[in-house]
Write a protein that holds these residues in place. Structure first.
Motif: not given
Lengths: 243, 733
Positions: A23-24, A31-33, A107-109
């Motif tokens: 997922t990472l 992430a850029q978005t 992880p994105s959290m």
């Protein structure tokens, strides 16, 4: 799909860590978005939660997977002789006890950013995140809680863990926290099941009777070394806070 | 873009003269009743027309002996006393040649190894014969020291014989050194020199000689030769890592400190405190720690509690500052004990930490928090990299402390898009009431400013890496702390001189993506005069100082410097498109306008009683291209225009901004945040010495200037464009 509680052993057997890393890797592109203005982050707490494959070994309906928190890996209650103020909520409640936990998260959290981040919650209380957890998916965190007459915090299987909407924890007051909890519940977030909690408690070991925050942080540092070994430098720093 | 050319012996670009006729007829129909327009030749007055053509219109600005405010080295009429030598002529002499009028710019700082020139302006050399004279480059002395030791000793080994001529300053520019002068000031910044024209060739500084330097207390020498600020200083550096026993909350007690290895033999050194950003690490600022410590600073980077928010971060900055002062006797065995100058401290922060330091200053100043070891007056500079703005103007405000801002155009986190108010770095800058300066680096991402490795957190084209970003950081941070902390004046030139013409010698010029825009506004004091900062008198016909404002430009609009919607798309209704200098609750204002016809202008009339400009040194303003506008996109190049002064006698003089550099840079060509290409508007400072307007045959009388004019179009610079403008003011050096 209804999301399910998964106990620690099951999490590893499912290769969830690998899933989290995967997922990472996907998130690198996203992430850029997300970072192109905080507005894009507004719904990330809802939109980026992973849906895990259902696990036939667990009962449906007792899960806490809706808000980016996949599982409780380790947990132990703690009690302090000398308390401190909790910086992670607007009211700065006095902390004399609570839970030290390791949560497996999306992880994105927990990707670090300067703008608002999703706030890790336990019920209506923001947790203090001790490590980043972005690579490992494991966040060591402190959940302050009122202790009962026997000196124990509320049962862990009565607390919903989830990520609230991105904001600064120190600006999150009681009414906002209540709103976030209600919102999470409406989205299906429920406490982890008793079995999960029991396994996490077993991993966490016996309750901690500590002098104060310094010792609590040292305990947290050990868990960082154990569950988020990529952050060994942080663990070392936190183990050497006595000056 | 059309560049104007010089008109020999007049100082007035020929193209400017040609344009004046068109202005005259165009403007007469709009504002013929305004006296200041008349002065620009916008009437049929022959005198005015002659002055525009470069002929003398009277009002000469001679420097009669005994009457000139710059007559004496110490600025006062005194005999040969402890205060100065009588009869000296003090003039600006050291500077750099310019490709067009005013031909020469008097400046303060020069890089070691580079050419040094002096120039004698025939306009201000009355009483000085042609020569030959002996020109000396000497060690700088105060006026008092010159009295005691008037002998001239040239640091080059021998003086230089020169002969002056009349006509233009361009014929009186002399190369005096080809890089041999030392800029090695040890841990300081800039070796001070004076320039002396020994008129009577006596070998001593004596009445009738000319000097650039010799100010009171020696704090205004003729020039400084400076070393490359990117290169490390002379001191070895020791790095230590430790935790303080109390103060910051446990989990945030570690500090990474850099100090000169031989600190035991040194006195008290200034302290620079670094507060990292969220998810960052206190060990990621070695590049600054080693660099500044090699120049005799103590640099302490601390763990920062940024997760909860800005108040927590600010508390961590304050408590760590207390802790290092309180525990200096025990940290690393007491190596720092007695060596920290707690009255000259800098707070430097990154992202949330960058807002945190400003919040911390605000909290102390307003009584919200009281440190035990210092007060707000001990903080002499706040420097923020890509600060967030969570708290808004009532809580995150630098007030009157010196403030510096770093912004990366490619920042992928605190990105500056119009949709994200808390991501707009310039809010804090524009709240600063004191001296403020900014460095905008195209192509630098959020992570490029630290050395922790990993992602640059960058978005956009033409990205600039860590190494190049750090070179620019060192190149500006060093002069900055030397200036604000140690009062070393040599640093100031870095803040306002156009980056393309004056930059650290090893700045990454080989990378065309490393574009740097600078703004600098010294704290506005009673000695300065703001012509128009657009903060009052909101009528488009009146400047904030009360004078008439006459505009023939197109789509002129004043307002808050805050994009009117949530993107940078070019929409006609959003006149402040691309402006990110103010957010909710901020009142920073400016104007925007455009031109596409030759000779369009903005004329700012100076109020009666405010027309004696001899009391000031500089005319300055900040200006920027407006992103994604059709004219900006079409130009796709730096923009220039022309600035002029006109006196009450109808004499005027103009200077093309392209004389000092390429002009206002085009916005960083980043897309997203709406349609089109071009990121937020980037102000740059334009600063012109007022006496530059008196070059050559200029008859302009600075003691009775009636108006300041900005002129646009192909005769005056760029053929078309759309720009923002603010802070038009007169300042003292």
């Amino acid at each position: 799909m209804k999301l399910r509680t998964i106990a620690l052993g099951t999490l590893f057997s499912l290769g969830l860590v690998a899933l989290a890393v995967g997922t990472l890797q996907r998130r690198e592109g996203a992430a850029q978005t997300q970072q192109e203005g905080s507005g894009a982050l507004a719904n990330s707490a809802e939109s980026s939660a992973l849906e895990l494959p259902s696990n036939p070994g667990h009962q449906p309906g007792a899960d806490s997977m809706g808000g980016g928190v996949y599982g409780v890996v380790a947990a132990t209650p703690f009690r302090l002789k000398s308390g401190y103020r909790h910086d992670w909520s607007a009211e700065n409640p006095y902390v004399s006890g609570g839970w030290l936990v390791v949560l497996l998260v999306e992880p994105s959290m927990v990707h670090p950013r300067q703008t608002q981040e999703p706030v890790l919650m336990g019920g209506d209380m923001p947790l203090e995140r001790i490590n980043q957890g972005e690579l490992s998916g494991h966040v060591v965190a402190i959940l302050p809680a009122k202790l009962d007459a026997s000196g124990l915090p509320p049962a862990l299987d009565s607390i919903e863990f989830y990520f609230a909407t991105p904001q600064l924890p120190e600006q999150l007051d009681r009414s906002r926290a209540a709103f976030e909890l209600e919102r999470a519940q409406q989205k299906g977030t429920v406490p982890f099941g008793a079995e999960s909690v029991s396994e996490a408690r077993a991993v966490g070991g016996q309750a901690l009777q500590l002098q104060g925050r310094l010792e609590l942080i040292e305990a947290a540092a050990k868990w960082i070394s154990r569950f988020a070994s990529d952050e060994h430098e942080l663990a070392e720093i936190l183990s050497n806070q006595r000056g | 873009m059309v560049r104007v050319t010089d008109a020999p012996n007049t100082g007035v670009p020929s193209a400017h003269r040609a344009a004046s006729t068109r202005i005259r007829f165009a403007a007469l129909t709009k504002a013929a009743s305004c006296a200041c327009l008349l002065a620009w030749g916008l009437s049929a007055r022959p005198a005015a027309q002659e002055s525009l053509a470069g002929s003398s219109g009277g009002g000469s600005f001679g420097f009669a002996p005994g009457a000139d405010p710059g007559e004496l080295a110490d600025g006062s009429l005194l005999g040969r006393s402890a205060k100065g030598i009588p009869g000296l002529l003090r003039r600006e002499l050291a500077g750099e040649s310019l490709p067009e009028y005013p031909h020469f710019q008097y400046v303060r700082s020069f890089h070691a190894g580079e050419n040094l020139r002096v120039a004698f302006d025939p306009q201000t050399r009355e009483g000085i014969p042609d020569g030959p004279h002996d020109l000396f480059v000497v060690e700088a002395k105060s006026a008092r020291a010159w009295v005691a030791q008037p002998a001239l000793t040239d640091v080059r080994g021998a003086s230089q014989s020169i002969v002056l001529s009349g006509g233009s300053i361009a014929q009186n520019i002399f190369l005096v050194d080809e890089g041999s002068l030392s800029g090695d000031a040890g841990t300081g910044f800039g070796v001070a020199y004076d320039i002396v024209l020994d008129v009577d060739q006596s070998g001593t500084l004596s009445p009738g000689d000319v000097i650039d330097g010799a100010a009171k207390n020696g704090d205004r020498p003729g020039l400084y030769v400076v070393r490359d600020p990117i290169q490390a200083g002379p001191l070895d550096v020791t790095e230590i890592d430790y935790s303080v026993p109390d103060g910051p909350q446990a989990a945030f007690r570690s500090e990474n400190t850099f100090y000169p290895t031989n600190i035991a033999s040194m006195g008290q050194l200034p302290l620079v405190v670094i507060s990292h950003g969220n998810g960052h690490n206190y060990r990621w600022y070695d590049h600054l720690g080693f660099h500044l410590a090699s120049y005799g600073f103590i640099v302490m980077s601390h763990q920062n509690n940024t997760g909860p928010g800005i108040n927590s971060a600010s508390l961590t900055t304050m408590t760590h500052t207390d802790a290092i002062l309180k525990h200096q006797a025990t940290i690393a065995g007491g190596v720092l004990n007695g060596h920290i100058n707690s009255s000259r401290m800098v707070w430097f922060g990154h992202s949330r930490g960058a807002e945190g330091i400003v919040r911390a200053y605000d909290r102390i100043l307003t009584g919200n928090y009281s440190p035990t070891e210092y007060t707000h007056e001990d903080i002499v500079l706040l420097s923020s990299i890509a600060p967030t703005d969570f708290q808004g103007p009532n809580q995150t405000n630098p007030h009157d402390v010196n403030y510096n801002l770093w912004t990366g155009g490619a920042d992928g986190d605190v990105n500056g898009c119009a949709s994200c108010n808390l991501c707009q770095t310039f809010h804090l800058h524009d709240r600063a009431d004191g001296t403020r300066m900014s460095v905008y680096l195209h192509g630098a991402g959020h992570g490029a400013f630290h050395n922790g490795g990993g992602s640059l957190v960058a978005s956009g084209p033409c990205q600039v890496g860590r190494n190049e970003t750090h070179r620019i950081m060192k190149g500006y941070m060093m002069p900055m702390v030397q200036y604000f902390v140690r009062g070393q004046q040599a640093g100031e030139d870095y803040f306002w001189r156009d980056y393309e013409s004056f930059h650290p010698p090893t700045a990454p010029l080989d990378n065309a993506c490393a574009v740097v825009d600078l703004t600098y506004r010294p704290g506005v004091g009673p000695a300065d005069f703001v012509i128009d900062d657009f903060q009052s008198e909101f009528s488009a016909a009146v400047s904030s100082s009360g004078g008439a404002l006459l505009s023939t430009v197109d789509e002129y609009a004043e307002g808050r410097l805050d994009d009117g919607n949530s993107n940078f798309s070019d929409i006609a209704s959003d006149s402040m498109n691309g402006m990110t200098y103010g957010g909710p609750g901020d009142d920073t204002r400016g104007c925007v306008f455009q031109w596409s016809t030759d000779g369009q202008s903005l004329i700012f009339e100076l109020p009666e009683g405010e027309r004696d400009l001899t009391q000031y040194d500089f005319l300055s303003m900040r200006a920027c291209q407006v992103t994604r506008d059709f004219l900006t996109s079409s130009a796709d190049a730096p923009l220039t225009f022309t600035i002029g002064l006109s006196d009450e006698n109808g004499n005027s003089q103009r200077i093309h901004t392209g004389a000092f550099g390429p002009g206002l840079e085009e916005p960083y060509p980043r897309s997203s945040c709406g349609s089109g290409s071009g990121w937020s508007n980037e102000f740059e400072t334009i600063r012109i010495r007022l006496t530059d307007f008196q070059r050559d045959e200029s008859a302009l009388d600075l003691s009775q200037v009636e108006s300041v004019g900005l002129f646009f179009g192909q005769s005056f610079g760029s053929r078309f464009g759309r720009i923002g403008l603010d802070d038009l003011m007169l300042t003292k050096e």
